[in-house]
Design a protein around this motif. Sequence first.
Motif, mmCIF file in Angstrom:
data_model
loop_
_atom_site.group_PDB
_atom_site.id
_atom_site.type_symbol
_atom_site.label_atom_id
_atom_site.label_comp_id
_atom_site.label_asym_id
_atom_site.label_seq_id
_atom_site.Cartn_x
_atom_site.Cartn_y
_atom_site.Cartn_z
ATOM 1 N N ALA A 35 1.078 -1.812 0.444
ATOM 2 C CA ALA A 35 -0.484 0.186 0.232
ATOM 3 C C ALA A 35 0.694 0.866 0.009
ATOM 4 N N LEU A 36 2.221 1.795 0.056
ATOM 5 C CA LEU A 36 3.352 2.581 0.878
ATOM 6 C C LEU A 36 3.759 2.843 -0.328
ATOM 7 N N GLN A 37 4.162 1.760 -0.625
ATOM 8 C CA GLN A 37 4.295 1.564 -2.546
ATOM 9 C C GLN A 37 3.400 2.642 -3.276
ATOM 10 N N ASP A 38 2.429 2.125 -3.466
ATOM 11 C CA ASP A 38 1.078 2.897 -4.505
ATOM 12 C C ASP A 38 1.260 4.177 -4.331
ATOM 13 N N ILE A 39 1.702 4.754 -3.267
ATOM 14 C CA ILE A 39 1.481 6.282 -3.146
ATOM 15 C C ILE A 39 2.405 7.166 -3.067
ATOM 16 N N PRO A 40 1.970 8.077 -3.829
ATOM 17 C CA PRO A 40 2.721 8.985 -4.923
ATOM 18 C C PRO A 40 4.357 10.117 -3.715
ATOM 19 N N ARG A 41 5.239 10.078 -4.466
ATOM 20 C CA ARG A 41 6.007 10.140 -2.809
ATOM 21 C C ARG A 41 6.508 11.637 -3.864
ATOM 22 N N LYS A 42 6.247 13.317 -2.975
ATOM 23 C CA LYS A 42 6.444 13.829 -3.196
ATOM 24 C C LYS A 42 8.618 14.347 -3.342
ATOM 25 N N GLN A 43 8.875 14.936 -4.401
ATOM 26 C CA GLN A 43 10.238 15.439 -5.276
ATOM 27 C C GLN A 43 10.899 16.453 -4.395
#
Length: 63
Positions: A55-63
Amino acid sequence: MTCPICKRKADPAYRPFCSKRCADVDLAHWLSGSYAVPSQDPDDIEAAIDAIEEALQDIPRKQ
């Protein structure tokens, strides 16, 4: 309001129960596992950790 254990009129001192006895009966149900909150979590802790990581991998990360 009626007592959820014996259906008598609730006592304000023990609300929502009618007495300490009924409050204790309810507590015993929770402690023994007679009452349970349904869960969607896997029973196996390793499966739960894997599900969280996915589930955490599916969350887009801020850059």
